[in-house]
Design an enzyme around this catalytic site. Sequence first.
Site, PDB file in Angstrom:
ATOM      1  N   TYR A   1       0.855  -1.182   0.000  1.00  0.00           N
ATOM      2  CA  TYR A   1       0.000   0.000   0.000  1.00  0.00           C
ATOM      3  C   TYR A   1       0.896   1.239   0.000  1.00  0.00           C
ATOM      4  O   TYR A   1       1.595   1.513   0.979  1.00  0.00           O
ATOM      5  CB  TYR A   1      -0.908   0.033   1.228  1.00  0.00           C
ATOM      6  CG  TYR A   1      -1.972  -1.044   1.280  1.00  0.00           C
ATOM      7  CD1 TYR A   1      -2.342  -1.757   0.154  1.00  0.00           C
ATOM      8  CD2 TYR A   1      -2.609  -1.331   2.485  1.00  0.00           C
ATOM      9  CE1 TYR A   1      -3.330  -2.732   0.217  1.00  0.00           C
ATOM     10  CE2 TYR A   1      -3.601  -2.302   2.552  1.00  0.00           C
ATOM     11  CZ  TYR A   1      -3.949  -3.005   1.423  1.00  0.00           C
ATOM     12  OH  TYR A   1      -4.922  -3.972   1.480  1.00  0.00           O
TER      13      TYR A   1
ATOM     14  N   LEU B   1     -18.356  -1.732   2.788  1.00  0.00           N
ATOM     15  CA  LEU B   1     -19.140  -0.675   2.125  1.00  0.00           C
ATOM     16  C   LEU B   1     -18.926  -0.695   0.622  1.00  0.00           C
ATOM     17  O   LEU B   1     -19.266   0.270  -0.069  1.00  0.00           O
ATOM     18  CB  LEU B   1     -18.766   0.699   2.696  1.00  0.00           C
ATOM     19  CG  LEU B   1     -19.070   0.908   4.176  1.00  0.00           C
ATOM     20  CD1 LEU B   1     -18.667   2.304   4.620  1.00  0.00           C
ATOM     21  CD2 LEU B   1     -20.543   0.651   4.479  1.00  0.00           C
TER      22      LEU B   1
ATOM     23  N   ARG C   1     -16.296  -0.415  -1.293  1.00  0.00           N
ATOM     24  CA  ARG C   1     -15.451   0.693  -1.779  1.00  0.00           C
ATOM     25  C   ARG C   1     -16.162   2.036  -1.748  1.00  0.00           C
ATOM     26  O   ARG C   1     -15.883   2.917  -2.552  1.00  0.00           O
ATOM     27  CB  ARG C   1     -14.960   0.428  -3.206  1.00  0.00           C
ATOM     28  CG  ARG C   1     -14.470  -0.986  -3.474  1.00  0.00           C
ATOM     29  CD  ARG C   1     -13.230  -1.310  -2.697  1.00  0.00           C
ATOM     30  NE  ARG C   1     -12.671  -2.604  -3.086  1.00  0.00           N
ATOM     31  CZ  ARG C   1     -11.542  -3.099  -2.610  1.00  0.00           C
ATOM     32  NH1 ARG C   1     -10.855  -2.418  -1.720  1.00  0.00           N
ATOM     33  NH2 ARG C   1     -11.094  -4.269  -3.005  1.00  0.00           N
ATOM     34  N   GLY C   2     -17.092   2.199  -0.820  1.00  0.00           N
ATOM     35  CA  GLY C   2     -17.833   3.447  -0.690  1.00  0.00           C
ATOM     36  C   GLY C   2     -19.187   3.425  -1.356  1.00  0.00           C
ATOM     37  O   GLY C   2     -20.019   4.318  -1.123  1.00  0.00           O
TER      38      GLY C   2
ATOM     39  N   SER D   1     -21.977   3.451   1.114  1.00  0.00           N
ATOM     40  CA  SER D   1     -21.814   4.441   2.188  1.00  0.00           C
ATOM     41  C   SER D   1     -23.000   5.376   2.326  1.00  0.00           C
ATOM     42  O   SER D   1     -23.202   5.985   3.382  1.00  0.00           O
ATOM     43  CB  SER D   1     -20.557   5.277   1.935  1.00  0.00           C
ATOM     44  OG  SER D   1     -20.731   6.084   0.770  1.00  0.00           O
TER      45      SER D   1
END
Length: 349
Positions: free
Chosen positions: A72, A224, A226-227, A230
Amino acid sequence: MPPSAGVSRQGERVATIPTRKLGTDGPEVSAIGLGAMGMSDLYGPADEQESVATLHAAIDAGVNLIDTGDFYGSGHNEMLIGRALRERRREDVVISVKFGSRRTPDGAFQPVPYDVSPAAVKDRLAYSLRRLGTDYIDIYRPARLNREIPIEETVGALLEMRQAGYIRHIGLSEVGPETLRRAAAVAPISDLQIEYSLVSRGPENAIIPALRELGIGLTAYGVLSRGLLSGHWTPERELAAGDFRANSPRFQGENLEANLRLVGALSRIAERIGATTSQVAIAWVAARGDDIVPLVGARRRDRLTESLAAVALTLDEDVVAEIEAAVPAGAAAGSRYAAPLMATLDSEN
């Protein structure tokens, strides 16, 4: 309004976090963990100062499970976590690290296969320990399976590192039932990390039953999606350079429109029960079993606060049935990764 919350040392509104045990052999961890990837990579630019403040707020709230990967940000994420931990007690945190994926100097991912050889286990571990500023890692795991390297060889090297005291638990990521069984025959496995959410329910078919048979926990990333789940996503949202969702099938054209209709139905349920959409999505994953720990990818304290309040949300059977009717298994449009990446996943093949 979201569920009631407590207060951390920074004064942020956060929920009190209970704990769960990761499998028979794993550590005791917070019922929600924090995935730190987005603080360094793949979701566009992040504010480093805010990232450190979010890590501190999570730890102060009782979140002890912090997940990262040595790839990362090509090591940046581990250094960021190491910086944050200098101001907190090491024993208060369970660090989970993935290894095996490779990068080039321009940040591009090198083609598979993943390097999870015994030599790579020891080499990559050495660098992670230095970047994190610690003498042990709580859970160390290959990021993906390399079909050319027997899982027994990888786990055997991890067992050596555990016996030497450099790691405390062995984890796996995105592997299927057969690989789980082969790995568990070599050494105790604490948990499997895999994508699991209302719109990614594949693990329910064979993987979760195998985990429970073997006494292995599940840490769920992408809760979620990847959003997407959300409640903050809109069709007009413009993605920053470097945001991998620009190439994610679920965020494209008609797929996105269809998926946001599902989110709209979920949002109406959330509003009726006095929660946010993301809280309902997180609580649904957490309610699937005490052996499952959702990871949230909050990069800011306000998003962290919203996510952690999900622990105070109890979903009764009627609400769960309503949620699953609104977002049925298999209803998502588009796969969770593009086809070339999906083909590399032992968990999907």
